[in-house]
Design a protein around this motif. Sequence first.
Motif, short mmCIF file in Angstrom:
data_model
loop_
_atom_site.label_atom_id
_atom_site.label_comp_id
_atom_site.label_asym_id
_atom_site.label_seq_id
_atom_site.Cartn_x
_atom_site.Cartn_y
_atom_site.Cartn_z
N PRO A 172 -12.90 -2.12 20.65
CA PRO A 172 -12.13 -1.87 19.43
C PRO A 172 -11.24 -3.07 19.13
CG PRO A 172 -11.11 -0.77 21.29
CD PRO A 172 -12.38 -1.38 21.81
N VAL A 173 -10.84 -3.21 17.87
CA VAL A 173 -9.97 -4.32 17.47
C VAL A 173 -8.86 -3.78 16.58
CG1 VAL A 173 -9.88 -6.64 16.48
CG2 VAL A 173 -12.02 -5.81 17.46
N MET A 174 -7.63 -4.23 16.84
CA MET A 174 -6.46 -3.76 16.09
C MET A 174 -5.43 -4.88 15.98
SD MET A 174 -3.64 -0.93 17.27
CE MET A 174 -2.10 -0.73 16.35
N HIS A 175 -4.74 -4.93 14.87
CA HIS A 175 -3.57 -5.80 14.74
C HIS A 175 -2.39 -5.07 15.40
CE1 HIS A 175 -4.39 -9.52 12.77
NE2 HIS A 175 -5.10 -8.94 11.82
N ALA A 176 -2.38 -5.11 16.73
CA ALA A 176 -1.36 -4.40 17.49
C ALA A 176 -0.15 -5.27 17.81
CB ALA A 176 -1.94 -3.85 18.79
N CYS A 177 -0.16 -6.52 17.31
CA CYS A 177 0.98 -7.41 17.58
C CYS A 177 1.63 -7.92 16.31
CB CYS A 177 0.54 -8.57 18.46
SG CYS A 177 1.92 -9.37 19.33
N GLY A 178 1.15 -7.47 15.15
CA GLY A 178 1.82 -7.81 13.91
C GLY A 178 1.43 -9.14 13.29
N HIS A 179 0.33 -9.74 13.75
CA HIS A 179 -0.05 -11.02 13.17
C HIS A 179 -0.49 -10.88 11.72
CE1 HIS A 179 -0.90 -12.82 17.46
NE2 HIS A 179 0.29 -12.25 17.34
N ASP A 180 -0.91 -9.68 11.33
CA ASP A 180 -1.19 -9.44 9.91
C ASP A 180 0.08 -9.55 9.08
OD1 ASP A 180 -0.25 -7.22 11.27
OD2 ASP A 180 -1.60 -5.79 10.33
N VAL A 181 1.21 -9.14 9.65
CA VAL A 181 2.51 -9.35 8.98
C VAL A 181 2.79 -10.84 8.83
CG1 VAL A 181 5.01 -9.03 9.19
CG2 VAL A 181 3.47 -7.16 9.79
N HIS A 182 2.55 -11.59 9.89
CA HIS A 182 2.85 -13.03 9.87
C HIS A 182 2.02 -13.75 8.81
CE1 HIS A 182 3.71 -12.42 14.46
NE2 HIS A 182 4.54 -11.74 13.68
N VAL A 183 0.72 -13.43 8.76
CA VAL A 183 -0.14 -14.08 7.77
C VAL A 183 0.30 -13.73 6.35
CG1 VAL A 183 -2.49 -14.16 6.84
CG2 VAL A 183 -2.12 -14.21 9.32
N THR A 184 0.56 -12.46 6.11
CA THR A 184 0.98 -12.02 4.78
C THR A 184 2.27 -12.70 4.35
OG1 THR A 184 -0.07 -9.87 5.14
CG2 THR A 184 1.56 -10.00 3.38
N CYS A 185 3.24 -12.77 5.25
CA CYS A 185 4.53 -13.35 4.90
C CYS A 185 4.43 -14.84 4.63
CB CYS A 185 5.55 -13.07 6.01
SG CYS A 185 6.02 -11.34 6.15
N LEU A 186 3.61 -15.55 5.39
CA LEU A 186 3.48 -16.99 5.14
C LEU A 186 2.73 -17.24 3.84
CD1 LEU A 186 3.95 -19.87 5.86
CD2 LEU A 186 2.01 -19.78 7.45
N ILE A 187 1.72 -16.43 3.54
CA ILE A 187 1.05 -16.57 2.23
C ILE A 187 2.05 -16.32 1.11
CG2 ILE A 187 -0.63 -15.47 0.69
CD1 ILE A 187 -2.50 -15.21 3.09
N GLY A 188 2.87 -15.28 1.26
CA GLY A 188 3.87 -15.00 0.24
C GLY A 188 4.85 -16.14 0.07
N CYS A 189 5.34 -16.68 1.16
CA CYS A 189 6.26 -17.83 1.10
C CYS A 189 5.60 -19.02 0.43
CB CYS A 189 6.72 -18.18 2.52
SG CYS A 189 7.67 -19.71 2.64
N ALA A 190 4.35 -19.30 0.82
CA ALA A 190 3.64 -20.44 0.24
C ALA A 190 3.46 -20.28 -1.26
CB ALA A 190 2.28 -20.59 0.92
N GLN A 191 3.17 -19.08 -1.72
CA GLN A 191 3.01 -18.84 -3.14
C GLN A 191 4.32 -19.02 -3.89
OE1 GLN A 191 1.31 -14.88 -2.99
NE2 GLN A 191 -0.80 -15.65 -3.15
N LEU A 192 5.40 -18.52 -3.32
CA LEU A 192 6.69 -18.65 -3.98
C LEU A 192 7.13 -20.11 -4.05
CD1 LEU A 192 8.67 -15.64 -2.45
CD2 LEU A 192 7.64 -15.80 -4.72
N MET A 193 6.89 -20.86 -2.99
CA MET A 193 7.26 -22.28 -3.01
C MET A 193 6.47 -23.02 -4.08
SD MET A 193 9.61 -22.76 -0.66
CE MET A 193 9.57 -24.47 -0.15
N ALA A 194 5.21 -22.67 -4.25
CA ALA A 194 4.38 -23.34 -5.25
C ALA A 194 4.82 -22.99 -6.67
CB ALA A 194 2.91 -22.97 -5.04
N ARG A 195 5.26 -21.76 -6.89
CA ARG A 195 5.62 -21.32 -8.24
C ARG A 195 6.99 -21.83 -8.69
NH1 ARG A 195 3.42 -15.07 -8.83
NH2 ARG A 195 1.30 -15.47 -8.04
N ALA A 196 7.81 -22.23 -7.75
CA ALA A 196 9.17 -22.70 -8.09
C ALA A 196 9.30 -24.16 -7.70
CB ALA A 196 10.21 -21.84 -7.40
N GLU A 197 8.38 -24.97 -8.18
CA GLU A 197 8.29 -26.36 -7.72
C GLU A 197 9.50 -27.20 -8.09
OE1 GLU A 197 5.73 -28.53 -11.18
OE2 GLU A 197 4.60 -27.20 -9.85
N ASP A 198 10.27 -26.79 -9.09
CA ASP A 198 11.44 -27.58 -9.47
C ASP A 198 12.68 -27.25 -8.63
OD1 ASP A 198 9.99 -28.85 -11.47
OD2 ASP A 198 10.48 -27.32 -12.97
#
Length: 418
Positions: free
Chosen positions: A109-135
Amino acid sequence: MTNPARTVLAGLDGIRSDLEALYKDLHRHPELGLREHRTAKKASDALRGCGYEVTDGIGGTGVIGVLARGEGPVVMARADMDALPVRERTGLPYASTATVTGDDGTEQPVMHACGHDVHVTCLIGCAQLMARAEDAWRGTFVALFQPSEENGDGAAAMIGDGLTSASPRPDVVLAQHVLPYPAGYVGTRSGAFLSAADSLRITVHGRGGHGSMPQAAVDPVVMAAMIVVRLQTIVSRELAATTPAVVTVGSVHAGTGPNVIPDRAVIQLNVRTYDDTSRSRVLRAIERIVTAECEASRSPRAPEIEKITAFPPTVNDEAPTRRVAQAFAAHFGDDAHTIDPQTASEDMSEIPKAFGAPFTYWGIGGADPDRYARAARNGTIDQDVPVNHSPTFAPVLQPTLDTGVSALTVAALAWLGT
């Protein structure tokens, strides 16, 4: 909160629902180390979609995205992507039912039992926000998605595959981990934060024989039992009471039947320490005890001690940790804390080491705040709040994701927003 952070995080409301959907998708489709092909594509597609220069396939499935906005510091933020061979028992509507064929041919079986799905989601969110507020900022932001943290070989794989040539050298490397603290919590710590971890496989040799004639045999089961007991004295009798360390024997295997003395026993154990001195001392003590017990038992062969995995200690640099702690205090207020050292381990520090860059690594909470508060009142946090690697570990969606995105963004802007 500084003006750059306010400007960048103003876009969070507009992407929140997409990030929540992404998190559920990642949680439902976990992947083991160096098999994170789907997760890596999600990350690289998201980065390309907001203008990052992307290099993927580093170390197998690693991804980096580089976004330059003029002259200024280079900040790298890292997230790990891999899941664990755990059968999920959270009861969530988006729970994983995934299985894979393991290296031994069995279904796992496979599970995100350590929260790395949280880490990926949060970094994608941060990256998107940084790109949208380039000024709102100046410099270069690098988003790095690392494979195979759980196996301890993902950072090394990326470094060995040319990471330092694929990315500009960072002035600081940032990373975070979701932990069983109340959601909304952020915690920083200078110095030793995560322990070193060494996993060993020890094979001791005996001489097989009939269970009714032990005098004609050398019993490796007794040998292994004595070793397991004696190993417990390393922390209690060889280290100072102020020196934290853990020695855990997790597996002992020997024999195939009740009336047969086997010719070998295999012990697997894990060691946690916080500095090189105690790490070396504990590992030497293990070797000494195993060797001595084998000699005392008349073992016909010397024992074999193999290192299965090794994680370095995570020791946060003081200057960047202080800067991030100040930024967190300004943004999160009373939710910003000094966190205690953790006995978990990471290979993340290999990345800044390869670049010769300082780093800081902090924790965010993911537990339901009401459940955590109730457990704290009852003195039952260890029993009632699921921890990482548990089949019931399930960070609450919010405010966990908002906190993780905000923490990465606020920390990056402590350099890029000035």
